[in-house]
Design a protein around this motif. Sequence first.
Motif, short mmCIF file in Angstrom:
data_model
loop_
_atom_site.label_atom_id
_atom_site.label_comp_id
_atom_site.label_asym_id
_atom_site.label_seq_id
_atom_site.Cartn_x
_atom_site.Cartn_y
_atom_site.Cartn_z
N SER A 137 36.31 41.71 35.04
CA SER A 137 36.25 42.20 36.49
C SER A 137 36.74 41.18 37.47
N GLU A 138 36.34 40.16 37.58
CA GLU A 138 36.80 38.95 38.31
C GLU A 138 38.18 38.78 38.17
N ASN A 141 39.92 41.71 39.98
CA ASN A 141 39.77 41.43 41.35
C ASN A 141 41.13 40.54 41.85
N SER A 142 41.21 39.49 41.01
CA SER A 142 42.26 38.48 41.47
C SER A 142 43.59 39.06 41.43
N ARG A 145 44.02 41.29 44.59
CA ARG A 145 44.14 40.52 45.88
C ARG A 145 45.52 39.82 45.83
N LYS A 163 42.10 49.07 39.73
CA LYS A 163 40.91 49.32 40.44
C LYS A 163 39.92 50.22 39.67
N ARG A 166 38.82 48.38 36.80
CA ARG A 166 37.81 47.06 37.21
C ARG A 166 36.35 47.69 37.46
#
Length: 208
Positions: A137-138, A141-142, A145, A163, A166
Amino acid sequence: MAAMHGALRRCLKSAVPLQLSSRVYSIVPTSRDSEEKEMLDRILRVDHAGEYGANRIYAGQMAVLGRSSIGPQIQEMWDQEKEHLKKFNEILAENRVRPTALLPLWNIAGFVLGASTALLGKEGAMACTVAVEESISEHYNSQIRALMEKDPERYTELLQVIKEFRDDEMEHHDTGLEHDAEKVPGYWLLKNAIQLGCKVAISVSQRV
């Protein structure tokens, strides 16, 4: 608290389901130059590797706990991971992106990790799930971004896929916490060790 977050996330997903495009070509835009192609290839390669590894982890867990009371829950999460892997298989094929050369290693390592933590019982398997899904998930997220900073309109379809996946991974993370992941002896040590391995796997899979 984790249970409430998980329930809310599932409720929102069922209320407003994301629709993935059936046109694989539209998910990844045609690269403008070699730099963009390298970036997109790296994203797709590592995401495919992550979903492949997750599938093997759940396979290992099911080999040990498939007939137990937690078996149906593990199977449900595994079924979602199978869909993720199927989608990335399609995207890689249509965009002619080679998968990581380390798939044979992740095949064995993922299964061994899933089975060995499952041998610690339901709590061990769920601790593994929490650690791995949090790492994935992290990482997603990166990527979100980075793509948002570059050109959110250009990468709309790809962002939608990342998304949604995730959100699925975070749901699995919350499920692990709801099923007593933190009760396994040495939880934090186990979690940190698994996440260190995930970071190494992510780093290597992007390049090899």
